[in-house]
Design an enzyme around this catalytic site. Structure first.
Site, PDB file in Angstrom:
ATOM      1  N   LYS A 107     -26.928  13.085 -33.428  1.00 47.15           N
ATOM      2  CA  LYS A 107     -25.737  12.740 -33.491  1.00 47.15           C
ATOM      3  C   LYS A 107     -24.874  14.202 -33.834  1.00 47.15           C
ATOM      4  CE  LYS A 107     -25.462   8.624 -31.305  1.00 47.15           C
ATOM      5  NZ  LYS A 107     -24.575   8.507 -30.052  1.00 47.15           N
ATOM      6  N   ASP A 138     -26.028  14.661 -29.131  1.00 47.89           N
ATOM      7  CA  ASP A 138     -25.108  13.761 -28.541  1.00 47.89           C
ATOM      8  C   ASP A 138     -23.702  13.704 -29.102  1.00 47.89           C
ATOM      9  OD1 ASP A 138     -23.869  11.374 -27.341  1.00 47.89           O
ATOM     10  OD2 ASP A 138     -25.150   9.764 -28.054  1.00 47.89           O
ATOM     11  N   GLU A 164     -25.641  15.610 -24.521  1.00 49.84           N
ATOM     12  CA  GLU A 164     -25.272  14.153 -24.022  1.00 49.84           C
ATOM     13  C   GLU A 164     -23.961  13.808 -24.210  1.00 49.84           C
ATOM     14  OE1 GLU A 164     -26.315   9.663 -24.931  1.00 49.84           O
ATOM     15  OE2 GLU A 164     -28.101  10.788 -25.011  1.00 49.84           O
ATOM     16  N   ASP A 192     -23.583  10.198 -20.140  1.00 53.75           N
ATOM     17  CA  ASP A 192     -23.775   8.666 -20.630  1.00 53.75           C
ATOM     18  C   ASP A 192     -22.556   7.872 -20.480  1.00 53.75           C
ATOM     19  OD1 ASP A 192     -24.583   6.372 -22.032  1.00 53.75           O
ATOM     20  OD2 ASP A 192     -24.396   7.281 -23.897  1.00 53.75           O
ATOM     21  N   LYS A 216     -28.338   2.781 -19.653  1.00 47.88           N
ATOM     22  CA  LYS A 216     -28.645   1.580 -20.625  1.00 47.88           C
ATOM     23  C   LYS A 216     -28.636   0.238 -19.973  1.00 47.88           C
ATOM     24  CE  LYS A 216     -26.809   4.558 -24.502  1.00 47.88           C
ATOM     25  NZ  LYS A 216     -25.891   4.899 -25.246  1.00 47.88           N
TER      26      LYS A 216
END
Length: 331
Positions: A107, A138, A164, A192, A216
């Site tokens: 992250k 991300d 991401e 995403d 997801k």
């Protein structure tokens, strides 16, 4: 078939699970467990999401507990380690929880953290995992195009598999890909939020805004719908979780196992971030992967004692029940 609201409410059990570290701003993950005729399911849209988003998550839970899942084409799914926005000094201890550390998602761009901290964190992941490991970052759409060019230029020397959702919009992602190419920064872009929270999830592929997509199960409305989106986009895919319990992770494993092609490790190891789960043996990677057999078993292994121990108070339970009723009305 959509179950009646009375059936869903009768099956609903609300739990609040503590996190090991803050992740996505969350220190406690609230989840509604639903027991259907085909096993346990999970409904857990983040509290800030609106009712339309929550309704899609509910469709995914109904598919898991009341519907049928596609047959798998592989028995095991490779899984990445996940590194939250923690200080570089804590990276080694967190990664030690994974028995195989072939791929790590890190992250970055979290509020209150500077680029120097992101560079240090990613650099420490590279040091711990070694030169052969794959590292992806991300940003959850936090950067402008200019910020993303600057940040990815600073992070690229560590060797990134991809970035991401570095920017929030499809237009920004498309512009960023051009800017990176012109600046000689070789970092592929993954979409995403531009997939899971979009009215038109195929737009990123149509407009050349991404090199691969992250899907997801819950935000897209279930395994079947996610497979349709993957087919329509025609891009390489990574299956990820939405900070699920082992029950929700099982659905992600079944999606990844059903994909015709899967070339990347998936973000399905997030049970490691939970300090408690609803099953005795959490669905964490073993040997760098999770099997469909273990995923299916997890959906049958919800522990009533754990559910009782981590139940919420009456006020939060009623909040979730009211939300469930609103989401069900939109189906």
């Amino acid at each position: 078939m959509i179950p009646a609201l009375t059936d869903l409410l009768a099956a609903a059990q609300v739990v609040a699970l503590p996190m090991r570290v803050r992740f996505r701003g969350v220190t406690e993950r609230e989840v509604v467990l639903l027991r259907g005729p085909r096993g346990w399911a999970e409904w857990a849209p983040f509290p800030e999401y609106g009712d339309a988003d929550a309704a899609r998550w509910l469709l995914a839970a109904i598919e898991l507990g009341w519907g049928e899942l596609p047959s798998p084409v592989r028995s095991d799914v490779g899984v990445n380690a996940t590194v939250p926005a923690i200080p570089a000094s804590e990276v080694a201890a967190l990664l030690s929880r994974y028995d195989v550390r072939r791929t790590a998602k890190v992250k970055v761009a979290e509020a209150g953290h500077g680029l120097d901290e992101d560079v240090a964190r990613v650099g420490e992941v590279r040091r711990v995992l070694g030169p052969q490991a794959r590292i992806r970052v991300d940003a959850n759409g936090a950067w402008s195009v200019d910020d993303a060019v600057r940040a990815l230029g600073a992070l690229a020397p560590w060797g990134l598999e991809y970035a991401e959702q570095p920017c929030a919009t499809v237009e920004e992602l498309a512009a960023l890909r051009v800017r990176l190419a012109r600046n000689g920064i070789d970092v592929p872009i993954a979409a995403d939020e531009s997939i899971r929270r979009a009215e038109d999830p195929v737009r990123v592929a149509r407009e050349g805004a991404a090199d691969l997509i992250v899907v997801k199960v819950a935000p897209l409305g279930g395994v079947a719908r996610a497979l349709e989106i993957v087919a329509e986009c025609g891009l390489p895919v990574v299956v990820s979780s939405a900070l699920d319990t082992s029950v929700g992770l099982a659905a992600g494993v079944r999606l990844a196992a059903a994909l015709p092609q899967l070339d990347h490790d998936c973000g399905l190891g997030t049970a490691t971030l939970l300090a408690a789960d609803v099953v005795e043996e959490p669905l964490v990677p073993q040997g760098g992967s999770i099997s469909t057999h273990r995923a299916d078993a997890a959906r049958e292994a919800v522990d009533p004692g754990r559910v009782a121990a981590y139940g919420t108070g009456a006020e939060r339970e009623q909040w979730w029940r009211d939300r469930l009723a609103r989401a069900h009305a939109l189906l």
